[in-house]
Write an enzyme that holds these catalytic residues in place. Structure first.
Site, PDB file in Angstrom:
ATOM      1  N   HIS A 284       0.840  -1.201   0.000  1.00 57.29           N
ATOM      2  CA  HIS A 284       0.000   0.000   0.000  1.00 57.29           C
ATOM      3  C   HIS A 284       0.883   1.263   0.000  1.00 57.29           C
ATOM      4  CE1 HIS A 284      -3.591   2.292   1.783  1.00 57.29           C
ATOM      5  NE2 HIS A 284      -2.578   3.115   1.937  1.00 57.29           N
ATOM      6  N   GLU A 285       1.857   1.295   0.921  1.00 57.56           N
ATOM      7  CA  GLU A 285       2.727   2.472   1.016  1.00 57.56           C
ATOM      8  C   GLU A 285       3.613   2.626  -0.218  1.00 57.56           C
ATOM      9  OE1 GLU A 285       2.576   5.025   2.956  1.00 57.56           O
ATOM     10  OE2 GLU A 285       0.966   3.952   3.958  1.00 57.56           O
TER      11      GLU A 285
ATOM     12  N   HIS B 214       1.816   4.335  -2.958  1.00 54.97           N
ATOM     13  CA  HIS B 214       1.816   5.792  -2.765  1.00 54.97           C
ATOM     14  C   HIS B 214       3.136   6.387  -3.227  1.00 54.97           C
ATOM     15  CE1 HIS B 214      -1.873   6.336  -0.588  1.00 54.97           C
ATOM     16  NE2 HIS B 214      -1.513   5.635   0.462  1.00 54.97           N
TER      17      HIS B 214
HETATM   18 ZN   LIG Z   1      -2.433   5.136   2.278  1.00 50.90          ZN
END
Ligand SMILES: [Zn+2]
Length: 377
Positions: free
Chosen positions: A67-68, A71
């Protein structure tokens, strides 16, 4: 020992893991091995539950990392610099440097994290479902189903429109597009973060106290974290909006005292500091500014090494110091301030060092502004 250890680099991005993550892995593994898995797939050897619990907890942390990382990679593609990713107690944090240039870029950077969690969740669920349909039963299917569920929860929680959650960023981007005012949008998304945080804290406190449901302590903690993060984001946005009309020239300390790169840290602390009441000094070599040294940075050098360590060695290099022009708005400076230089910026006019801006200069400027203009509305 620091607060986090490094897992190495992925695509050049340093991945740090806070020690608190080990606690989460242990708690999750215990909960899964002792409760979730025996209930979902009974009559398996205890060792199988334990191994599956540990592996599933690690896969969960891997999901947070994915997830990170999403980003960070999209941020980089949209012109931001990625300092590092740290996983900690309540998830992951990507440290990004710089500011997104458009609401569209903000939507892409903020949206991709929850999107990846949603896709991961769907994929885990799909595999669990296919195995189940093929007649496979047991701990593996239970683990995959749990990973599917937790990733979907992660995606949904993160799109709640409250800063500093991803949903708060999305809200900011939408308000920014509608109003054309990025800072006002940031203030509103921070307020919504505070409101959501308080709702979570009050609800969790009620459930813990009235229903004795101690799982909610966790949500109270998350709520408290949201309130404090949203508050500081809101303050930052207000600060920036107030500094939009103030040129850097007006808040900088002109003609700062410089120190030679060849001086030792000991000389700096014993001789320069008592003479000049500053906390940061541009470092000069051959007439050129090469970096910035702060008292904070210099005093981190162990006492025994101060006599042979030069300021050139400890200075934050010029490439990592925020640089400003005298006539640009002070607000534009804020997102460029860097931890390396303890949030100082150097001001150059026609290639020559003209001044220095410290956090104290910024807060003095704000005090003056609040006296003349009244509070931000
Ligand atoms: Zn996030």
């Amino acid at each position: 020992m620091g607060q986090s250890f490094s897992l190495g680099r992925i695509a050049g991005i340093r991945i740090g893991v806070n020690w608190s993550v080990l606690l989460i892995v242990a708690l999750l593994a215990y909960g899964l091995a002792a409760g979730e898995f025996p209930a979902a797939a009974p009559r398996h050897p205890e060792a199988e539950y334990i191994v599956a619990g540990v592996l599933t907890a690690i896969a969960y942390i891997g999901s947070l990392l994915a997830h990170e990382l999403a980003h960070s990679l999209v941020a980089r593609r949209n012109g931001l610099e990625v300092e590092d990713i740290t996983l900690w107690l309540l998830g992951g944090v990507s440290r990004l440097q710089g500011e997104v240039r458009s609401p569209g870029a903000e939507i892409r950077v903020a949206g991709v994290g929850p999107l990846v969690s949603l896709i991961l969740g769907g994929a885990f669920w799909l595999v669990a479902w296919l195995l189940h349909a093929a007649g496979v039963r047991g701990v593996l299917v239970a683990a995959l189903a749990w990973l599917g569920g937790i990733n979907i929860i992660l995606a949904v929680f993160n799109v709640i429109p409250a800063a500093p959650l991803d949903g708060g960023r999305l809200l900011r981007a939408v308000l920014w597009r509608i109003t054309g005012d990025k800072l006002k949008a940031a203030v509103w998304s921070a307020r919504s973060g505070q409101v959501f945080g308080w709702i979570l804290v009050v609800l969790a406190a009620y459930l813990v106290l009235a229903r004795r449901d101690y799982n909610w302590i966790w949500f109270a903690l998350i709520g408290w974290f949201l309130i404090s993060a949203a508050t500081s984001e809101g303050q930052q946005a207000m600060l920036q909006s107030q500094l939009r009309t103030v040129p850097v020239r007006q808040i900088m300390t002109p003609d700062p005292v410089t120190v030679p790169a060849t001086s030792t840290v000991a000389q700096f602390l014993d001789e320069y500091l008592p003479r000049h009441r500053h906390s940061a000094f541009p470092v000069v070599a051959d007439g050129q500014t090469v970096g910035l040294v702060t008292v904070h940075r210099a005093s981190q050098v162990p006492a025994a090494e101060r006599g042979r360590t030069t300021l050139g060695d400890v200075a934050c290099p010029l490439s990592e110091v925020a640089r400003a022009a005298p006539d640009e708005p002070a607000a534009d400076l804020l997102p460029r301030l860097h931890a390396c230089s303890d949030n100082r910026a150097l001001v150059f006019a026609d290639g020559h060092l003209a001044g220095i801006v410290s956090p104290a200069d910024l807060s003095h400027a704000l005090e003056r502004l609040s006296r003349t203009r009244g509070p931000f509305g």
